[in-house]
Each structure stands twice: as C-alpha cells, then as structure tokens.
Write an enzyme that holds these catalytic residues in place. Structure first.
Site, PDB file in Angstrom:
ATOM      1  N   GLU A 107      16.116 -48.654 -53.594  1.00 33.21           N
ATOM      2  CA  GLU A 107      17.153 -49.361 -53.216  1.00 33.21           C
ATOM      3  C   GLU A 107      16.489 -50.436 -52.164  1.00 33.21           C
ATOM      4  OE1 GLU A 107      18.362 -49.876 -48.957  1.00 33.21           O
ATOM      5  OE2 GLU A 107      16.892 -48.469 -47.962  1.00 33.21           O
ATOM      6  N   LYS A 164      18.274 -43.790 -38.569  1.00 34.39           N
ATOM      7  CA  LYS A 164      17.641 -44.146 -37.962  1.00 34.39           C
ATOM      8  C   LYS A 164      17.910 -44.710 -36.747  1.00 34.39           C
ATOM      9  CE  LYS A 164      18.472 -48.545 -41.400  1.00 34.39           C
ATOM     10  NZ  LYS A 164      18.983 -47.618 -41.376  1.00 34.39           N
TER      11      LYS A 164
HETATM   12  N1  PSU Z   1      15.955 -47.843 -44.142  1.00 35.35           N
HETATM   13  C1  PSU Z   1      15.405 -48.704 -43.431  1.00 35.35           C
HETATM   14  N2  PSU Z   1      15.588 -50.586 -43.352  1.00 35.35           N
HETATM   15  C2  PSU Z   1      16.873 -50.658 -44.263  1.00 35.35           C
HETATM   16  C3  PSU Z   1      17.744 -49.523 -44.998  1.00 35.35           C
HETATM   17  C4  PSU Z   1      16.591 -48.752 -44.954  1.00 35.35           C
HETATM   18  O1  PSU Z   1      13.414 -49.040 -43.301  1.00 35.35           O
HETATM   19  O2  PSU Z   1      17.473 -51.985 -43.667  1.00 35.35           O
HETATM   20  C5  PSU Z   1      19.371 -49.787 -44.658  1.00 35.35           C
HETATM   21  C6  PSU Z   1      19.761 -48.765 -45.854  1.00 35.35           C
HETATM   22  O3  PSU Z   1      20.510 -49.864 -47.214  1.00 35.35           O
HETATM   23  C7  PSU Z   1      21.154 -48.712 -45.215  1.00 35.35           C
HETATM   24  C8  PSU Z   1      21.396 -49.826 -44.886  1.00 35.35           C
HETATM   25  O4  PSU Z   1      21.900 -47.926 -46.396  1.00 35.35           O
HETATM   26  O5  PSU Z   1      20.510 -50.081 -44.043  1.00 35.35           O
HETATM   27  C9  PSU Z   1      22.628 -49.478 -43.353  1.00 35.35           C
HETATM   28  O6  PSU Z   1      23.371 -50.463 -43.292  1.00 35.35           O
HETATM   29  P1  PSU Z   1      24.569 -49.851 -42.270  1.00 35.35           P
HETATM   30  O7  PSU Z   1      24.150 -49.779 -40.939  1.00 35.35           O
HETATM   31  O8  PSU Z   1      25.587 -51.457 -42.669  1.00 35.35           O
HETATM   32  O9  PSU Z   1      25.280 -48.976 -43.199  1.00 35.35           O
END
Ligand code: PSU
Ligand code: MN
Length: 289
Positions: free
Chosen positions: A12, A146
């Site tokens: 990604e 996370k």
């Molecule tokens: N993993 C990481 N850093 C990131 C992400 C994942 O180490 O920035 C990103 C991914 O693209 C994931 C997004 O889909 O964070 C999640 O964002 P949100 O919580 O707004 O859905």
C-alpha cells in the site's frame, strides 16, 4: 509478472504518504520493494498517479507519492472519486485490497491495519479496513492492529465480519509497536507454507473474507507497552483537544508518537512493516506453487 505467473506481493502507499515523514518514507518504500524482490516476489506498490490506478510503480512515481504533500489518502469508497477528479493519491489497506484483487493479486503486506478507534463508542470511528477485510478474500500480513486503536474491540469486530485471524509463531495478537497486546488465543501458524494451505482451504470453502496474518514486530525492534502507552494516550487526548477526526486522525496520531518518542517509533514502524513484507513475499511464493 502476472502474464509470466510470477509471485506478486501488493504493497500500500498510505503508509508512505501519510504514515511516515519524508525522506524516511521514500527510503522505506524502496527498502520494501528490494526486500520483496530478495524473497523472490515481484512488489506491486499501488497508488493513483494523475487519476490512474497504478499497480506497480516506477521509481519517479514512488518519489512523487513520498514527496508531494498534496497526495491524497484514498480509501476504498473513494476509488471512483479519485478517477473522476484525477487525483494523485495514496491508497489505504481497504483501497489496496480492492485494487489488488481486481488485478489478480491475492497477497498483501501492510504495517498495521486500521480498526476500531479508542472512544469509538462516542465517535463511531471504525476504519473501512475492517469491512474490506470482511469482504475481500486475500491474505493480509500485518503486525496486528495499531496500538493507537482499541485492540479488544477491533478483534471483536473482525470476528463479527468473519475475518480469520492467525498469529505467525504466536497465539497472542500483537499490537504494532509491541508484541504483547494481552489478547491471547488466536490460532498459531508457523510457516508460510502452512498459511498458504490454510488460505487455499479458506477459499475452497467459498468464504469471501480475508485471512489476516498477525506478524509480531521483532523483540529487538519493539517499544514495550509500558514505554509507549502514556505517549499514545497523550496523543489521543491532543487529537481530541484539536478536534482532529476522520481520515486525518491516524496520520496525526502516528506523527505525534514519532515526535514524542524522538523518532524511535518511526524506526519500529519501519522495522515491523519490512518484516511483514518479508513474510508476505514468502507466502506469495507458497501460494503460487
Ligand atoms: N500501517 C502503518 N502506517 C499507516 C497505515 C498502516 O504502519 O499509515 C495506514 C494504512 O493505509 C491503513 C490506514 O489503511 O493507515 C488506516 O487509516 P484509518 O485509520 O483512517 O482507516
Ligand atoms: Mn476513521
């Protein structure tokens, strides 16, 4: 690579554009591609360049995603918008899954999936990553969810959506920056071959959800919970005070934590994501056999 039936690993780009600061993000993106190649798989980093979906980026395209602050963060629901408005955009886990499977790529490595945010009972902030995991039959490799999230609720939601969660060499779900979330009892798998077999059987059963592989950060790279929990809580409070919500929240929290740890969390983030790329590439090779 698809025509030649080579193993391919999807990667990604939100982790590059919104997850890490320049130039560390560029270095990370290049390292990720080279680790993937070293493990015998072709990397397909995915992004929008001038409103076109690119599956596999050229060098200058990766640089654009890493450097240009106007690059948008695009989740699955915004794919049509990005085409219409001719955006340059980085794709989240949900958008990457949709594009990758449409292109015939079934294995994908990220850093940590999005999930149910802390205080979601008030904000309703639950990542679209979860619904994508519930409806797109791919293997997704992640260092758990996370640590900025509510991990217990994220696990419950994954169950509701029918996502299979397995731990790589562990039965405890990992928490991104650290190895031990306290949530035990996920099914343990010990090799890429084992995961490939499980994925074949999962799809044989006609299931349309993802197989989520939780791959803990290595011991040497983790930041133990006791060292980072206070920093995460402070970052969440600061986001609330500044009214930061929606798609800005996760990038804000990650950046705040990088600042408060003096860059340590960035190193950990990089290490765990590269670790996931290595495992994803091995799984891709096994699935292609
Ligand atoms: N993993 C990481 N850093 C990131 C992400 C994942 O180490 O920035 C990103 C991914 O693209 C994931 C997004 O889909 O964070 C999640 O964002 P949100 O919580 O707004 O859905
Ligand atoms: Mn959200």
């Amino acid at each position: 690579a698809l025509n030649d039936y080579k193993p391919i690993l999807a990667l990604e780009s939100t982790i590059i554009a919104q997850g890490m600061p320049y130039p560390h993000n560029l270095e990370f993106a290049q390292q990720a591609e080279s680790i993937c190649r070293d493990q015998g798989a072709v990397p397909a980093t995915i992004a929008f360049i001038n409103g076109e979906v690119c599956v596999g980026l050229e060098k200058d395209q990766i640089e654009l995603i890493a450097r240009d602050p106007s690059v948008k963060k695009i989740s699955r629901r915004e794919l049509g918008l990005a085409l219409s408005e001719k955006w340059n955009g980085a794709v989240t886990v949900s958008a990457t899954m949709h594009i990758a499977l449409s292109a015939g790529i079934r294995i994908f490595s990220t850093g940590g999936i999005g999930g149910v945010h802390r205080s979601a009972e008030d904000t309703f902030d639950i990542s679209e990553d979860l619904t994508a995991l519930g409806s797109i039959p791919m293997v997704v490799v992640s260092a758990g969810a996370k640590a900025i999230l509510d991990i217990g609720r994220t696990l419950e939601y994954l169950e509701t959506l029918g996502v299979v969660v397995v731990g790589y060499k562990t039965s405890e779900f990992p928490a991104f920056y650290f190895r031990h979330s306290g949530f035990h009892g996920i099914h343990q798998v010990d090799s890429a071959k084992h995961i490939a077999r499980m994925y074949r059987n999962h799809t044989r059963c006609g299931l349309h959800s993802a197989l989520l592989v939780a791959n803990p950060v290595s011991k040497k790279d983790e930041i133990p919970a006791r060292d980072i929990e206070g920093i995460i809580a402070a970052a969440c409070t600061s986001a609330q005070e500044k009214n930061i919500s929606g798609k800005k929240l996760t990038p804000y929290l990650l950046a705040e934590i990088v600042r408060a740890t003096g860059g340590h969390s960035l190193e950990t983030n990089r290490a765990l994501a590269l670790n996931n790329v290595g495992l994803g590439a091995k799984i891709s090779r096994e699935v292609h056999k």
